[in-house]
Design a protein around this motif. Structure first.
Motif, PDB file in Angstrom:
ATOM      1  N   GLU A 255      79.447  59.501 -68.452  1.00 42.43           N
ATOM      2  CA  GLU A 255      78.090  59.837 -68.912  1.00 42.43           C
ATOM      3  C   GLU A 255      77.393  61.362 -68.712  1.00 42.43           C
ATOM      4  O   GLU A 255      76.933  61.873 -69.540  1.00 42.43           O
ATOM      5  CB  GLU A 255      76.995  58.844 -67.939  1.00 42.43           C
ATOM      6  N   ASP A 256      78.183  62.104 -67.886  1.00 39.67           N
ATOM      7  CA  ASP A 256      78.084  63.499 -67.617  1.00 39.67           C
ATOM      8  C   ASP A 256      78.552  64.168 -68.893  1.00 39.67           C
ATOM      9  O   ASP A 256      77.824  64.972 -69.565  1.00 39.67           O
ATOM     10  CB  ASP A 256      78.690  64.139 -66.545  1.00 39.67           C
ATOM     11  N   ARG A 257      79.809  63.701 -69.054  1.00 39.35           N
ATOM     12  CA  ARG A 257      80.302  64.458 -70.528  1.00 39.35           C
ATOM     13  C   ARG A 257      80.034  64.099 -71.704  1.00 39.35           C
ATOM     14  O   ARG A 257      79.798  64.940 -72.524  1.00 39.35           O
ATOM     15  CB  ARG A 257      82.149  63.920 -70.491  1.00 39.35           C
ATOM     16  N   ARG A 258      79.157  62.769 -71.705  1.00 43.11           N
ATOM     17  CA  ARG A 258      78.333  62.611 -72.884  1.00 43.11           C
ATOM     18  C   ARG A 258      77.220  63.396 -73.322  1.00 43.11           C
ATOM     19  O   ARG A 258      77.050  63.765 -74.229  1.00 43.11           O
ATOM     20  CB  ARG A 258      77.914  60.944 -73.080  1.00 43.11           C
ATOM     21  N   GLN A 259      76.614  63.430 -72.104  1.00 42.42           N
ATOM     22  CA  GLN A 259      75.259  64.715 -72.103  1.00 42.42           C
ATOM     23  C   GLN A 259      75.748  66.114 -72.769  1.00 42.42           C
ATOM     24  O   GLN A 259      75.271  66.698 -73.568  1.00 42.42           O
ATOM     25  CB  GLN A 259      74.803  64.847 -70.957  1.00 42.42           C
ATOM     26  N   ALA A 260      76.988  66.530 -71.960  1.00 37.86           N
ATOM     27  CA  ALA A 260      77.549  67.631 -72.608  1.00 37.86           C
ATOM     28  C   ALA A 260      77.918  67.861 -74.121  1.00 37.86           C
ATOM     29  O   ALA A 260      77.699  68.726 -74.780  1.00 37.86           O
ATOM     30  CB  ALA A 260      78.731  68.178 -71.992  1.00 37.86           C
ATOM     31  N   ALA A 261      78.555  66.667 -74.528  1.00 37.08           N
ATOM     32  CA  ALA A 261      78.727  66.492 -75.863  1.00 37.08           C
ATOM     33  C   ALA A 261      77.697  66.178 -76.718  1.00 37.08           C
ATOM     34  O   ALA A 261      77.729  66.408 -78.252  1.00 37.08           O
ATOM     35  CB  ALA A 261      79.877  65.295 -76.207  1.00 37.08           C
ATOM     36  N   SER A 262      76.503  66.257 -76.035  1.00 38.83           N
ATOM     37  CA  SER A 262      75.250  65.979 -77.189  1.00 38.83           C
ATOM     38  C   SER A 262      74.458  67.145 -77.142  1.00 38.83           C
ATOM     39  O   SER A 262      73.422  67.240 -78.080  1.00 38.83           O
ATOM     40  CB  SER A 262      74.273  64.606 -76.315  1.00 38.83           C
ATOM     41  N   VAL A 263      74.785  68.135 -76.485  1.00 35.91           N
ATOM     42  CA  VAL A 263      74.181  69.317 -76.469  1.00 35.91           C
ATOM     43  C   VAL A 263      73.594  69.999 -78.053  1.00 35.91           C
ATOM     44  O   VAL A 263      72.595  70.169 -78.379  1.00 35.91           O
ATOM     45  CB  VAL A 263      74.305  70.501 -75.500  1.00 35.91           C
ATOM     46  N   LEU A 264      74.742  70.003 -78.575  1.00 35.19           N
ATOM     47  CA  LEU A 264      74.632  70.677 -80.019  1.00 35.19           C
ATOM     48  C   LEU A 264      73.778  69.752 -81.090  1.00 35.19           C
ATOM     49  O   LEU A 264      73.083  70.204 -81.895  1.00 35.19           O
ATOM     50  CB  LEU A 264      75.928  71.176 -80.711  1.00 35.19           C
ATOM     51  N   ALA A 265      74.182  68.415 -80.932  1.00 33.23           N
ATOM     52  CA  ALA A 265      73.636  67.300 -81.824  1.00 33.23           C
ATOM     53  C   ALA A 265      72.055  67.280 -81.568  1.00 33.23           C
ATOM     54  O   ALA A 265      71.121  67.182 -82.324  1.00 33.23           O
ATOM     55  CB  ALA A 265      74.095  65.987 -81.598  1.00 33.23           C
ATOM     56  N   ARG A 266      71.709  67.671 -80.099  1.00 29.80           N
ATOM     57  CA  ARG A 266      70.254  67.481 -79.750  1.00 29.80           C
ATOM     58  C   ARG A 266      69.566  68.662 -80.638  1.00 29.80           C
ATOM     59  O   ARG A 266      68.168  68.637 -80.970  1.00 29.80           O
ATOM     60  CB  ARG A 266      70.067  67.689 -78.281  1.00 29.80           C
ATOM     61  N   ARG A 267      70.433  70.008 -81.000  1.00 30.76           N
ATOM     62  CA  ARG A 267      69.551  71.126 -81.570  1.00 30.76           C
ATOM     63  C   ARG A 267      69.758  70.995 -83.225  1.00 30.76           C
ATOM     64  O   ARG A 267      68.940  71.963 -83.801  1.00 30.76           O
ATOM     65  CB  ARG A 267      70.183  72.193 -81.044  1.00 30.76           C
ATOM     66  N   VAL A 268      70.659  70.321 -83.903  1.00 37.36           N
ATOM     67  CA  VAL A 268      71.117  70.399 -85.110  1.00 37.36           C
ATOM     68  C   VAL A 268      70.982  68.872 -85.749  1.00 37.36           C
ATOM     69  O   VAL A 268      70.503  69.098 -87.050  1.00 37.36           O
ATOM     70  CB  VAL A 268      72.714  70.649 -85.328  1.00 37.36           C
ATOM     71  N   GLY A 269      70.680  67.914 -85.035  1.00 43.69           N
ATOM     72  CA  GLY A 269      70.372  66.748 -85.771  1.00 43.69           C
ATOM     73  C   GLY A 269      71.719  66.191 -86.231  1.00 43.69           C
ATOM     74  O   GLY A 269      72.874  66.554 -85.853  1.00 43.69           O
ATOM     75  N   ASN A 270      71.420  65.108 -87.086  1.00 43.35           N
ATOM     76  CA  ASN A 270      72.663  64.350 -87.610  1.00 43.35           C
ATOM     77  C   ASN A 270      73.253  65.033 -89.007  1.00 43.35           C
ATOM     78  O   ASN A 270      72.447  65.421 -89.918  1.00 43.35           O
ATOM     79  CB  ASN A 270      72.134  62.748 -88.203  1.00 43.35           C
ATOM     80  N   ILE A 271      74.603  65.509 -88.675  1.00 47.37           N
ATOM     81  CA  ILE A 271      75.261  66.026 -89.868  1.00 47.37           C
ATOM     82  C   ILE A 271      76.371  64.922 -90.389  1.00 47.37           C
ATOM     83  O   ILE A 271      77.568  65.408 -91.064  1.00 47.37           O
ATOM     84  CB  ILE A 271      76.001  67.178 -89.331  1.00 47.37           C
ATOM     85  N   TYR A 272      76.029  63.843 -90.166  1.00 51.33           N
ATOM     86  CA  TYR A 272      76.879  62.639 -90.755  1.00 51.33           C
ATOM     87  C   TYR A 272      78.357  62.975 -90.657  1.00 51.33           C
ATOM     88  O   TYR A 272      78.551  62.812 -89.351  1.00 51.33           O
ATOM     89  CB  TYR A 272      76.526  62.761 -92.307  1.00 51.33           C
ATOM     90  N   THR A 273      79.170  63.133 -91.646  1.00 48.43           N
ATOM     91  CA  THR A 273      80.308  63.395 -91.484  1.00 48.43           C
ATOM     92  C   THR A 273      80.929  64.281 -90.463  1.00 48.43           C
ATOM     93  O   THR A 273      82.145  63.978 -89.921  1.00 48.43           O
ATOM     94  CB  THR A 273      81.344  63.534 -92.535  1.00 48.43           C
ATOM     95  N   GLY A 274      80.154  65.344 -89.968  1.00 51.28           N
ATOM     96  CA  GLY A 274      80.589  66.113 -89.031  1.00 51.28           C
ATOM     97  C   GLY A 274      80.245  65.909 -87.840  1.00 51.28           C
ATOM     98  O   GLY A 274      80.535  66.337 -86.884  1.00 51.28           O
TER      99      GLY A 274
END
Ligand code: CAA
Length: 384
Positions: A255-274
């Motif tokens: 769960e800690d690692r999931r949060q670190a892996a979500s930091v950029l998506a929180r600021r960029v949004g869905n980029i679909y394939t990427g």
């Protein structure tokens, strides 16, 4: 057997975004629904001067100098934001980047799964030809419509990955398990500029795929989730990754690692394939405890639907093969749009069908931008 995988990874996102607290206020929603319930803080907004091709070229141009040499034999673009029903975006990307023409270039379309299909095809290609390299680019603009229920899950960006033998970032193992089922959860018929989407059904389909596929992976390869230092997910919105992990395990470390892996998506949004590969970048930028030899599990989901789970091992030089400082600087330099500015930008895309049109550069500072269309053909500026 030769190890094959990702040798370097680079990311591009347009220089304009909307803060989702502003959007929630404009739509009459509680901001906590967006920031907590959906798990998104900001979303990138693509101006008309960016499309999947310019974003793909902008991402690939940021790979380490010398990456795209004469060993390059394959260029694949994964995208669901197509601007042409026939010609591959990858061909224009090859020209914009000034690559040798002695290579194979094509696109892969299967919603948000296209780049994973590309990465695994590139992996097999390099395994068969270890003296060659491959470039895989995921590039998309997620558009649902103004005030649509999916609006808060929009975004834009591209991830470029160099695939080689003896990779310095992530060894991609030959253990992928895929599952395909014909579902009507999300699709965009020809001529529509936004998808037809059943959001709640798509979320359930995603969860069904992730549990089904990881269980099959464990049966086939004898792995258990605690073998993984981190699990990475396709993130249409970051709450989706939270739901996916919770459906699999309650392990606090994951769960800690999931949060670190979500930091950029929180600021960029869905980029679909990427999106899955943005999660990888986010983990490597934001969790300083990651070490060479750590095993990662990656789950890709493309509506329609194809899901696939595979694993990788971090290579010795992984932190030198991303530009963490560059990503931070790119996000910090973005311009925050007001909601009316975002709405005007959303509606100002290059019109479909017109033979000729010009796109003003506006405030776009990216190297490659869309110039417009002449005799139906899109043209691009190289602003260097
Ligand atoms: N404070 C905190 N949380 C709140 C809240 C508040 N004031 N108000 C609502 N919430 C919570 C809700 O409880 C809910 O949480 P749970 O899901 O944990 O129950 C969450 O916020 C979202 O609320 P709703 O379900 O009511 O939101 P919605 O109906 O407006 O739509 C959505 C959400 C379905 C994700 C929609 O944004 C959508 O359709 N998005 C596009 C489709 C999509 O991304 N699907 C994902 C799977 S498909 C895929 O992965 C491929 C792809 O990239 C598209």
């Amino acid at each position: 057997m030769t190890a094959v995988g990702i040798d370097a990874l680079a990311f591009f996102t347009p220089n304009t975004y909307v803060d989702l607290t502003d959007l929630a206020q404009a739509r009459g929603d509680d901001p906590a629904k967006y920031t907590i319930g959906i798990g998104q803080d900001q979303m990138a907004v693509a101006p008309a001067s960016q499309d999947l091709i310019s974003m793909a070229a902008n991402a690939a141009a940021q790979l380490p100098a010398g990456s795209l040499d004469d060993r390059l034999g394959l260029v694949i673009v994964g995208s669901e934001s197509g601007v042409d029903e026939s010609k591959a975006a990858a061909i224009t990307v090859v020209r914009l980047l000034g690559l040798s023409p002695w290579l194979r270039a094509y696109d892969i379309k299967e919603a948000c799964y296209g780049a994973t299909a590309g990465l695994l095809a590139a992996r097999d290609y390099v395994a068969a030809h270890p003296d060659r390299t491959a470039l895989v680019i995921a590039s998309d603009i997620a558009r649902y419509g103004l005030a649509a229920s999916g609006e808060v899950t929009q975004g834009a960006g591209a991830v470029a990955m160099l695939v080689s033998a003896a990779p310095r970032l992530l060894i991609v193992h030959d253990d992928a398990v895929a599952y395909t089922a014909d579902l009507p959860d999300f699709f965009r018929p020809t001529g529509l500029t936004v998808p037809v989407v059943d959001g709640h059904y798509s979320t359930q389909a995603y969860l069904d795929f992730v549990t089904r596929i990881t269980a099959r992976h464990q049966e086939q390869y004898g792995d258990v989730l605690t073998d993984y230092t981190a699990l990475l997910f396709h993130l249409p919105f970051t709450k989706m990754g939270k739901k996916a992990l919770a459906a699999l395990t309650a392990d606090d470390r994951l769960e800690d690692r999931r949060q670190a892996a979500s930091v950029l998506a929180r600021r960029v949004g869905n980029i679909y394939t990427g999106s899955l590969y943005l999660s990888l970048l986010s983990l490597l930028c934001h969790d300083k405890s990651m070490r060479p030899g750590d095993r990662l599990g990656l789950f890709s989901y493309g509506s329609g639907a194809v899901g696939e789970f595979f694993s990788g091992t971090l290579a010795a030089d992984f932190s030198d093969r991303i530009d963490a400082a560059g990503v931070t600087a790119m996000l910090a330099a973005r311009h925050r749009l007001t909601v009316p500015e975002y709405e005007a930008m959303f509606n100002a895309q290059l019109p479909l069908g017109d033979a000729a049109a010009t796109v003003p550069l506006g405030g776009d500072s990216a190297r490659f931008t869309v110039g417009g269309r002449r005799d139906h053909a899109r043209w691009y500026r190289d602003n260097t």
